[in-house]
Design a protein around this motif. Structure first.
Motif, PDB file in Angstrom:
ATOM      1  N   ASP A  95       0.859  -1.183   0.000  1.00  0.00           N
ATOM      2  CA  ASP A  95       0.000   0.000   0.000  1.00  0.00           C
ATOM      3  C   ASP A  95       0.894   1.232   0.000  1.00  0.00           C
ATOM      4  O   ASP A  95       2.121   1.136   0.082  1.00  0.00           O
ATOM      5  CB  ASP A  95      -0.985   0.001   1.183  1.00  0.00           C
ATOM      6  N   ILE A  96       0.281   2.403  -0.084  1.00  0.00           N
ATOM      7  CA  ILE A  96       1.059   3.631  -0.226  1.00  0.00           C
ATOM      8  C   ILE A  96       1.836   3.942   1.055  1.00  0.00           C
ATOM      9  O   ILE A  96       2.943   4.495   1.000  1.00  0.00           O
ATOM     10  CB  ILE A  96       0.134   4.826  -0.606  1.00  0.00           C
ATOM     11  N   GLN A  97       1.297   3.548   2.225  1.00  0.00           N
ATOM     12  CA  GLN A  97       1.994   3.814   3.480  1.00  0.00           C
ATOM     13  C   GLN A  97       3.304   3.013   3.567  1.00  0.00           C
ATOM     14  O   GLN A  97       4.345   3.548   3.969  1.00  0.00           O
ATOM     15  CB  GLN A  97       1.093   3.479   4.680  1.00  0.00           C
ATOM     16  N   SER A  98       3.241   1.746   3.185  1.00  0.00           N
ATOM     17  CA  SER A  98       4.463   0.932   3.202  1.00  0.00           C
ATOM     18  C   SER A  98       5.473   1.439   2.171  1.00  0.00           C
ATOM     19  O   SER A  98       6.675   1.466   2.430  1.00  0.00           O
ATOM     20  CB  SER A  98       4.124  -0.535   2.939  1.00  0.00           C
ATOM     21  N   MET A  99       4.979   1.877   1.007  1.00  0.00           N
ATOM     22  CA  MET A  99       5.878   2.420  -0.023  1.00  0.00           C
ATOM     23  C   MET A  99       6.611   3.655   0.489  1.00  0.00           C
ATOM     24  O   MET A  99       7.832   3.795   0.323  1.00  0.00           O
ATOM     25  CB  MET A  99       5.088   2.756  -1.281  1.00  0.00           C
ATOM     26  N   ILE A 100       5.890   4.567   1.138  1.00  0.00           N
ATOM     27  CA  ILE A 100       6.501   5.796   1.649  1.00  0.00           C
ATOM     28  C   ILE A 100       7.557   5.469   2.705  1.00  0.00           C
ATOM     29  O   ILE A 100       8.651   6.052   2.722  1.00  0.00           O
ATOM     30  CB  ILE A 100       5.415   6.737   2.207  1.00  0.00           C
ATOM     31  N   ALA A 101       7.252   4.516   3.588  1.00  0.00           N
ATOM     32  CA  ALA A 101       8.207   4.130   4.639  1.00  0.00           C
ATOM     33  C   ALA A 101       9.470   3.520   4.036  1.00  0.00           C
ATOM     34  O   ALA A 101      10.595   3.874   4.427  1.00  0.00           O
ATOM     35  CB  ALA A 101       7.538   3.142   5.596  1.00  0.00           C
ATOM     36  N   PHE A 102       9.308   2.619   3.071  1.00  0.00           N
ATOM     37  CA  PHE A 102      10.474   1.978   2.448  1.00  0.00           C
ATOM     38  C   PHE A 102      11.276   2.971   1.615  1.00  0.00           C
ATOM     39  O   PHE A 102      12.510   2.889   1.567  1.00  0.00           O
ATOM     40  CB  PHE A 102      10.020   0.797   1.583  1.00  0.00           C
ATOM     41  N   ARG A 103      10.598   3.912   0.969  1.00  0.00           N
ATOM     42  CA  ARG A 103      11.315   4.924   0.177  1.00  0.00           C
ATOM     43  C   ARG A 103      12.142   5.832   1.088  1.00  0.00           C
ATOM     44  O   ARG A 103      13.260   6.231   0.734  1.00  0.00           O
ATOM     45  CB  ARG A 103      10.325   5.769  -0.637  1.00  0.00           C
ATOM     46  N   ALA A 104      11.596   6.172   2.258  1.00  0.00           N
ATOM     47  CA  ALA A 104      12.354   7.005   3.201  1.00  0.00           C
ATOM     48  C   ALA A 104      13.617   6.273   3.647  1.00  0.00           C
ATOM     49  O   ALA A 104      14.707   6.863   3.692  1.00  0.00           O
ATOM     50  CB  ALA A 104      11.479   7.354   4.398  1.00  0.00           C
ATOM     51  N   LEU A 105      13.492   4.990   3.966  1.00  0.00           N
ATOM     52  CA  LEU A 105      14.665   4.213   4.374  1.00  0.00           C
ATOM     53  C   LEU A 105      15.636   4.031   3.216  1.00  0.00           C
ATOM     54  O   LEU A 105      16.865   4.032   3.413  1.00  0.00           O
ATOM     55  CB  LEU A 105      14.220   2.853   4.914  1.00  0.00           C
ATOM     56  N   GLN A 106      15.114   3.900   2.004  1.00  0.00           N
ATOM     57  CA  GLN A 106      15.974   3.795   0.824  1.00  0.00           C
ATOM     58  C   GLN A 106      16.792   5.072   0.653  1.00  0.00           C
ATOM     59  O   GLN A 106      18.005   5.029   0.382  1.00  0.00           O
ATOM     60  CB  GLN A 106      15.130   3.529  -0.418  1.00  0.00           C
ATOM     61  N   GLY A 107      16.162   6.235   0.809  1.00  0.00           N
ATOM     62  CA  GLY A 107      16.876   7.508   0.724  1.00  0.00           C
ATOM     63  C   GLY A 107      17.885   7.679   1.839  1.00  0.00           C
ATOM     64  O   GLY A 107      18.967   8.246   1.637  1.00  0.00           O
ATOM     65  N   PHE A 108      17.554   7.162   3.033  1.00  0.00           N
ATOM     66  CA  PHE A 108      18.459   7.251   4.171  1.00  0.00           C
ATOM     67  C   PHE A 108      19.748   6.477   3.907  1.00  0.00           C
ATOM     68  O   PHE A 108      20.852   6.989   4.124  1.00  0.00           O
ATOM     69  CB  PHE A 108      17.755   6.700   5.413  1.00  0.00           C
ATOM     70  N   PHE A 109      19.618   5.252   3.401  1.00  0.00           N
ATOM     71  CA  PHE A 109      20.808   4.448   3.105  1.00  0.00           C
ATOM     72  C   PHE A 109      21.538   4.962   1.863  1.00  0.00           C
ATOM     73  O   PHE A 109      22.771   4.994   1.825  1.00  0.00           O
ATOM     74  CB  PHE A 109      20.414   2.984   2.906  1.00  0.00           C
ATOM     75  N   GLY A 110      20.801   5.373   0.849  1.00  0.00           N
ATOM     76  CA  GLY A 110      21.429   5.846  -0.385  1.00  0.00           C
ATOM     77  C   GLY A 110      22.168   7.154  -0.212  1.00  0.00           C
ATOM     78  O   GLY A 110      23.238   7.365  -0.791  1.00  0.00           O
ATOM     79  N   GLY A 111      21.627   8.047   0.621  1.00  0.00           N
ATOM     80  CA  GLY A 111      22.239   9.359   0.797  1.00  0.00           C
ATOM     81  C   GLY A 111      23.627   9.312   1.384  1.00  0.00           C
ATOM     82  O   GLY A 111      24.480  10.147   1.055  1.00  0.00           O
ATOM     83  N   SER A 112      23.888   8.342   2.236  1.00  0.00           N
ATOM     84  CA  SER A 112      25.201   8.280   2.883  1.00  0.00           C
ATOM     85  C   SER A 112      26.302   7.823   1.937  1.00  0.00           C
ATOM     86  O   SER A 112      27.487   8.005   2.213  1.00  0.00           O
ATOM     87  CB  SER A 112      25.147   7.342   4.095  1.00  0.00           C
ATOM     88  N   MET A 113      25.933   7.221   0.786  1.00  0.00           N
ATOM     89  CA  MET A 113      26.956   6.792  -0.166  1.00  0.00           C
ATOM     90  C   MET A 113      27.525   7.957  -0.969  1.00  0.00           C
ATOM     91  O   MET A 113      28.676   7.913  -1.411  1.00  0.00           O
ATOM     92  CB  MET A 113      26.376   5.743  -1.130  1.00  0.00           C
ATOM     93  N   ILE A 114      26.732   9.007  -1.156  1.00  0.00           N
ATOM     94  CA  ILE A 114      27.109  10.079  -2.089  1.00  0.00           C
ATOM     95  C   ILE A 114      28.377  10.822  -1.660  1.00  0.00           C
ATOM     96  O   ILE A 114      29.348  10.903  -2.418  1.00  0.00           O
ATOM     97  CB  ILE A 114      25.924  11.046  -2.292  1.00  0.00           C
ATOM     98  N   PRO A 115      28.460  11.375  -0.429  1.00  0.00           N
ATOM     99  CA  PRO A 115      29.674  12.130  -0.073  1.00  0.00           C
ATOM    100  C   PRO A 115      30.925  11.256   0.035  1.00  0.00           C
ATOM    101  O   PRO A 115      32.038  11.756  -0.143  1.00  0.00           O
ATOM    102  CB  PRO A 115      29.315  12.739   1.302  1.00  0.00           C
ATOM    103  N   LEU A 116      30.741   9.960   0.332  1.00  0.00           N
ATOM    104  CA  LEU A 116      31.901   9.085   0.501  1.00  0.00           C
ATOM    105  C   LEU A 116      32.698   8.937  -0.788  1.00  0.00           C
ATOM    106  O   LEU A 116      33.910   8.726  -0.754  1.00  0.00           O
ATOM    107  CB  LEU A 116      31.454   7.709   0.998  1.00  0.00           C
ATOM    108  N   VAL A 117      32.028   9.040  -1.920  1.00  0.00           N
ATOM    109  CA  VAL A 117      32.730   8.942  -3.202  1.00  0.00           C
ATOM    110  C   VAL A 117      33.668  10.140  -3.382  1.00  0.00           C
ATOM    111  O   VAL A 117      34.788  10.003  -3.888  1.00  0.00           O
ATOM    112  CB  VAL A 117      31.732   8.861  -4.370  1.00  0.00           C
TER     113      VAL A 117
END
Length: 503
Positions: A95-117
């Motif tokens: 459902d849309i609630q689970s999608m929003i929660a997983f997308r937030a966690l996806q952005g949380f993990f993905g964001g930390s990779m960017i500055p490390l490069v």
């Protein structure tokens, strides 16, 4: 490390940065499909993108401190693993609630990779090789969000929206396995956990989260006319102020604000902000114009804006050749001037513009992206001592994302307000006494009558058609106004480039 291992390690981390950045915009052209699949309305579906942005913008400035605690390779490994798992769960969302929660966690993990490069590139390479590495990073930083709508539209049109997330699984698994094996530039220091300024981390998270929410939702709800927007805006400002005051005096800060005392670094952060504003604002406006005014499908929108990415890729070898022969400040000035020129060619936009008319301004923007971001990376981070690089890199990358968020909010507000203004002005000149208006209405009514409608309905439909025509014209004029404002901003930026110190 052997040169070959460095290249493979750096390329692997660049792949992680690419998938984290492309996922910002990969859903933008497919939100209707996602909403339909999850039985969600437009107000809910927009959070599929907003939740990712909020989480990413919170974690980026904290990534430097986390890398000191966990080490670069283990933080990157954990981030890639979490990003891959969340991608799988996004594709399985029920459902849309689970999608929003997983997308937030996806952005949380993905964001930390960017500055490390960024920090890894400066640790691996020196001299001319560092310039080439910075060109590669700059290309990815601007190319990935640009390609997002194109790739997303193609995937959704040919497969389904679920594959927007499943496509991350194989590269994510490879990165999670390869980075701990290949990358060895530092060691973890868990002692930092004892002396960490957890209050500053909380203040920063609250400030950036509320700021991103305010910028994303403000244009839709009339900014401070809405009580929630007013509350989140005040919380963002107060939390940000307390964070700055506390960070400046704490012995173990989570962000190096003193780096802004260096003129080159401060200007570089501003140029990163402006580049983010130019990239994300135009990525936001161009698909919006093509969808609302031209009525293009997700795939057609993606194909139309694809030219930006093509010209940026073509400009990478040219930039790399010039970067070792020309003062980088001149190249940075060229990039910012290219942005301004691109905005200038966007301003005469009309309601019938398509791929052919957008080709020139988008080509200029693609070249400008490469010439603006790559030298900014080298000049800005190259002025910082290596021991301060991790904390400074988070701030530099944060400015680009903040520029994008503010640019989207600013352009959204301009388009909403100026559309209403232009619509009212155009409507004032459309009167029944005008022969052109009268002929247009009569022609429309006659067409409806020939299709079997009554005279009353035919006249009503004809008036409605005229209203839609005027609204499209008003929207187009509002887009032109937004591009003009961006043009002025980049002209000011060009003037400031010579103030950076000579590299």
């Amino acid at each position: 490390m052997p040169s070959r291992q460095k290249i493979i390690a750096f390329a692997t981390m660049c792949l992680g940065m690419f998938i984290a950045l492309i996922d910002i915009q990969i859903v933008s052209a497919s939100l209707k499909d996602i909403g339909g699949g999850l039985s969600a309305g437009q107000d809910e579906t927009v959070w599929v993108q907003t939740s990712y942005l909020i989480a990413e913008i919170i974690i980026i400035p904290l990534s430097g401190w986390l890398a000191r605690v966990m080490s670069t390779h283990w933080l990157f490994c954990i981030s890639a693993t979490g990003f891959t798992l969340m991608s799988l769960l996004c594709g399985w969302a029920w459902d849309i609630q689970s999608m929003i929660a997983f997308r937030a966690l996806q952005g949380f993990f993905g964001g930390s990779m960017i500055p490390l490069v960024f920090t890894t590139a400066f640790a691996f390479y020196q001299g001319k090789q560092r310039v080439i590495a910075a060109a590669t990073i700059g290309g990815i930083a601007s190319l990935a969000p640009t390609l997002g709508p194109t790739v997303g539209g193609w995937i959704t049109d040919n497969f389904s929206w679920h594959w927007l997330f499943f496509i991350n699984l194989l590269p994510g698994l490879y990165i999670a396995i390869a980075v701990p094996v290949l990358v060895r530039i530092d060691k973890p220091d868990f002692r930092l956990l004892k002396s960490a300024d957890y209050l500053s981390i909380l203040l920063l998270a609250v400030s950036l989260g509320c700021l991103e929410y305010t910028l994303e939702e403000g244009p839709r709800w009339g900014w401070f006319d809405d009580a929630t927007i007013m509350l989140t805006g005040c919380i963002a400002a107060l939390s940000g102020l307390f964070f700055i005051l506390r960070t400046l005096y704490h012995p173990q800060p989570v962000m190096d604000l003193y780096a802004l005392k260096d003129r080159t670094f401060a200007l570089g952060c501003f140029f990163s902000f402006m580049a983010g504003l130019g990239i994300f604002a135009t990525i936001y406006m161009t698909p919006l114009f093509l969808g609302t005014v031209r009525g293009f499908s997700a795939l057609d929108i993606g194909l139309t804006i694809f030219s930006t990415g093509v010209f940026q890729i073509l400009s990478i070898p040219i930039y790399s050749w010039l970067a070792n022969r020309v003062d980088l400040r001149w190249l940075l000035m060229t990039g910012m001037a290219g942005f301004a020129l691109s905005m200038y060619f966007f301003t005469p936009i009309t309601h019938d513009w398509g791929a052919d008319q957008l080709l020139l301004p988008q080509a200029l923007r693609g070249i400008a992206q490469q010439f603006a971001i790559a030298p900014a990376v080298t000049l800005t981070l190259g002025s910082i001592p290596p021991q301060r690089m991790k904390l400074a890199s988070g701030l530099f990358n944060l400015m680009r994302n903040l520029g994008g968020a503010i640019g989207i909010a600013l352009c959204g507000t301009i388009i909403n307000n100026r559309t209403n203004m232009h619509y009212n002005r155009l409507a004032d000149h459309l009167t029944a006494s005008d022969p052109a208006v009268s002929n247009l209405l009569n022609a429309g009514a006659q067409r409806m009558l020939s299709q079997g409608f009554s005279a009353e309905h035919a006249q009503s439909i004809s008036l409605h058609s005229l209203s839609i025509m005027v609204l499209n014209e008003a929207r187009t004029m509002a887009f032109s106004d937004a591009f003009y404002l961006l043009l002025v901003g980049f002209l000011i930026t060009v003037v400031l480039v010579p103030l950076m110190k000579k590299p």
